[in-house]
Design a protein around this motif. Structure first.
Motif, PDB file in Angstrom:
ATOM      1  N   HIS A 441       0.831  -1.206   0.000  1.00  0.00           N
ATOM      2  CA  HIS A 441       0.000   0.000   0.000  1.00  0.00           C
ATOM      3  C   HIS A 441       0.863   1.252   0.000  1.00  0.00           C
ATOM      4  N   MET A 445       1.160   4.331  -2.923  1.00  0.00           N
ATOM      5  CA  MET A 445       0.954   5.744  -2.635  1.00  0.00           C
ATOM      6  C   MET A 445       2.175   6.571  -3.017  1.00  0.00           C
ATOM      7  N   PRO A 448       2.629   6.246  -7.772  1.00  0.00           N
ATOM      8  CA  PRO A 448       1.300   5.948  -8.345  1.00  0.00           C
ATOM      9  C   PRO A 448       1.362   5.121  -9.618  1.00  0.00           C
ATOM     10  N   PRO A 457      -3.764   5.477  -4.159  1.00  0.00           N
ATOM     11  CA  PRO A 457      -4.279   6.343  -3.088  1.00  0.00           C
ATOM     12  C   PRO A 457      -3.648   7.724  -3.142  1.00  0.00           C
ATOM     13  N   GLU A 458      -4.406   8.714  -2.680  1.00  0.00           N
ATOM     14  CA  GLU A 458      -3.897  10.071  -2.621  1.00  0.00           C
ATOM     15  C   GLU A 458      -2.801  10.171  -1.561  1.00  0.00           C
ATOM     16  N   PRO A 459      -1.809  11.044  -1.773  1.00  0.00           N
ATOM     17  CA  PRO A 459      -0.764  11.219  -0.755  1.00  0.00           C
ATOM     18  C   PRO A 459      -1.343  11.709   0.570  1.00  0.00           C
ATOM     19  N   TYR A 462       0.881   8.363   6.645  1.00  0.00           N
ATOM     20  CA  TYR A 462       0.822   6.906   6.722  1.00  0.00           C
ATOM     21  C   TYR A 462       1.857   6.442   7.728  1.00  0.00           C
TER      22      TYR A 462
END
Length: 695
Positions: A441, A445, A448, A457-459, A462
């Motif tokens: 995942h 991110m 991309p 996924p958008e930045p 995390y």
């Protein structure tokens, strides 16, 4: 002692000293290539008494007679030291250790017997032999005793007698347990000593103190002869006229702005006072396994040919005791399929090592394309700009296949995960990092274009491996801040305690006359910092994370408004947001004897004294408390990139990029080039296949 020699294969022969020296040279590479050690220093050999360790001890005695100046790692070798660990798990273990000691003396090895202290890990009245995890506990205590012994004797090299058959059993056990190809590499020939992560001078530490000694273990200073040769060489190359012209030209030019840093920090605002960078630790004890290329039959032949006694441990034949014993019994008493036999398994391990080495090398090449703006070891932060990924240009017949593209994507995702792991290792508080497959995942991110079929996924922030990835929105290209993740409320905070000055040193004396006990031993805090203190305070000191409720009282206790403004600017610049609440802080604990009897059940009151990594403390604290903080060992390649400031674009390259993009956007070359490539592909003009990567 073994009395009846086993039946050997007629091709088994003893290991010669020259063969052993070649294996040592291949295994014990220099840790510090610039070291100029000329002092003979001992090496340690872990001796259990079996045929493997006795053969290793004997071969170590032949190093110096064969080559007097032979180097193991960074220093010439003197006589070896044998370390015999008495586990104390069965009757007669002390007598067996004494017999092994006598046998070592006869072959010229200085023996030392050390006994495990089970009271450190087992409650009183419990027999360690009855515990289900006795093997794990024994390994933990054994390596800590070995590491402590090596530190006391100033030994940096520990040899163990793991051989080719042990490697075969290890890989076979991991194969049966379902390990992937990274786990099927087997035992490494050289590794840092395990189970000693919190022992300073044993695990990846001690280099800073060593360099402060008059006669350091790792001598990096050039000798007087080398300095004279260097002076003569420079004197011959210097032209006084050229030097005079360069000095005059430099005085005329404006060199004041030649070395300004182009990075303005994590946070905007007024400039903060500069921090003194923390020293970064290195060193420690290395474990080497020089016998991994030799089978056990050759070790037995070595002992028999040189009349070396050995002692068999009957517990190794108990197939119900450990998994290794069960696998060993299966190998010995059953005929395994050819794919599970020793040659096939060892070839499998070699292929896995080659595959891992190739992937790590590719990840290292891509790491050089990462722009590292700043590595702030004072706050444990890393600011990076990650490279863009592009797929290779290949002929359509090769690239149109979905399966081919999927395979290439998976490969590049794995390489990107390996690169991210190396960045994680710089700031993570954890000892073990997540496997590359668990970073999917995060890779999607950060890159991309490598998303596995789903929208990337958008930045956003995390957390993984105890590291907080924070995108610095508003910057182009996007920069990422890597810092220690904020502490969770339901998990105990990391803490280190230093005892107060003993009452005997304070009795009948004015506080000004109290004497310290000297510097304490460095302690590991939060998996990132080695901290030691020198104090003469009558209360215990606790190193714990900086808490929000202590911020305001600490700020108000500073000397003046200027000190308060500097503290605010340093926190904003070096530890923005919640990063500041992961910084180590030194607290004074209130003595329980000064509290009421009803308050004994409550935790002691804490008073914030200093933020050691920022160099900020209460006024007048320097008369009572000093500290020294060092950052743990980090990846050398990433550290070199941070010192260079990452890859910077020069003026010529910048002008070329501007011209290119101007022509591309304004003159329509982009559309023409795209049409030309499309026509070329349709006509079969695919050209050479270019490798993909990061840029």
């Amino acid at each position: 002692m073994s009395t009846i020699p086993p039946v050997l294969h007629r091709s088994a022969r003893a290991i010669t000293p020259h063969e052993f020296l070649e294996a040592l040279q291949a295994t014990c590479a220099p840790r510090f290539p610039g070291a100029r050690g000329r002092t003979h220093r001992p090496i340690a050999v872990a001796v259990s008494g079996g045929v493997d360790s006795m053969a290793l001890a004997y071969l170590c005695t032949k190093i110096r007679p064969t080559d007097q100046w032979f180097k193991v790692a960074d220093h010439p070798v003197s006589n070896p030291i044998g370390i015999i660990v008495d586990h104390g798990l069965r009757e007669g273990s002390a007598a067996e250790a004494a017999n092994v000691s006598q046998a070592l003396k006869k072959i010229g090895v200085k023996p030392n017997i050390t006994r495990l202290r089970w009271a450190d890990v087992v409650e009183p009245g419990v027999n360690p032999s009855d515990l289900p995890n006795v093997e794990t506990l024994a390994r933990y205590l054994r390596y800590r005793r070995l590491g402590t012994f090596c530190k006391v004797w100033q030994v940096a090299t520990l040899l163990t007698a793991h051989h080719e058959d042990d490697q075969y059993e290890t890989v076979l056990m991991r194969l049966l347990s379902g390990h992937g190809y990274r786990g099927l590499q087997g035992m490494r020939p050289a590794t840092d000593i395990p189970e000693c992560y919190d022992l300073h001078g044993v695990y990846q530490s001690g280099f800073v103190d060593d360099q402060r000694r008059e006669n350091p273990f790792y001598n990096l200073r050039p000798s007087e002869k080398e300095r004279k040769q260097l002076k003569r060489g420079l004197r011959d190359e210097i032209d006084p006229a050229v030097i005079a012209r360069e000095v005059e030209r430099g005085l005329r030019s404006d060199i004041g702005t030649a070395y300004l840093e182009d990075y303005d920090g994590i946070a905007k605002g007024k400039p903060a006072p500069p921090l003194v960078p923390l020293e970064i630790e290195d060193g420690g004890i290395m474990v080497y396994r020089p016998l991994l290329r030799f089978g056990k039959d050759r070790l037995i032949a070595t002992c028999l040919e040189n009349s070396i006694p050995w002692f068999d441990d009957h517990t190794n034949a108990d197939q119900t005791l450990t998994l290794r014993n069960a696998v060993r019994h299966m190998i010995k008493h059953h005929k395994l399929p050819e794919a599970l036999q020793k040659p096939s398994i060892l070839r499998l391990a070699e292929r896995c090592r080659a595959r891992v080495a190739s992937a790590e090398a590719e990840a290292g090449r891509l790491l050089r394309r990462v722009r590292i703006h700043e590595f702030g070891q004072n706050a444990g932060t890393l600011v990076v700009t990650l490279p863009r990924f592009y797929f290779p240009t290949v002929p359509r017949r090769l690239s149109a296949s979905p399966a081919s593209r999927r395979r290439r994507t998976e490969h590049y995702r794995h390489i990107a995960a390996l690169m991210v792991r190396r960045l994680l290792s710089m700031v993570t508080p954890e000892r073990e990092l997540s496997q590359p497959g668990q970073l999917g995942h995060l890779v999607s991110m950060l890159f991309p274009s490598l998303a596995d079929g789903t929208p990337p996924p958008e930045p956003k922030a995390y957390v993984i491996c105890g590291v907080h990835f924070v995108p610095l929105i508003g910057d182009y290209p996007l920069r990422w801040l890597l810092a220690r993740a904020p502490h969770v409320s339901n998990v105990p905070r990391p803490s280190v305690t230093f005892h107060e000055l003993p009452f005997g040193r304070r009795m009948d004396k004015h506080p000004r006359g109290w004497k310290t006990q000297g510097w304490t031993e460095p302690r590991m805090f939060d998996g990132r910092y080695w901290i030691r203190v020198l104090h003469r305070l009558p209360c215990k000191l606790r190193v714990a994370p900086f808490e929000m409720e202590h911020h305001k009282p600490f700020r108000e206790a500073l000397a003046d408004d200027q000190a308060r403004k500097e503290l605010a600017s340093m926190l904003r610049r070096y530890a923005p947001g919640k990063v500041r609440y992961t910084l180590p802080a030194i607290y004074a604990t209130l003595d329980r004897r000064l509290q009421s009897a009803a308050a004994h059940s409550t935790p002691p009151q804490l008073q914030l004294l200093a933020l050691p990594t920022l160099g900020v403390g209460l006024p007048g604290l320097e008369d009572w408390l000093r500290w020294e903080v060092r950052y743990r060992k980090v990846d050398d390649e990433v550290l070199r990139l941070s010192r260079r400031g990452g890859r910077r674009v020069g003026r010529r390259e910048l002008r070329a990029r501007v011209r290119f993009w101007y022509r591309w956007m304004r003159l329509g070359w982009g559309r023409k080039a795209a049409r030309g490539r499309a026509v070329g592909v349709r006509r079969g003009r695919g050209g050479a296949v270019k490798a993909g990567g990061f840029r």
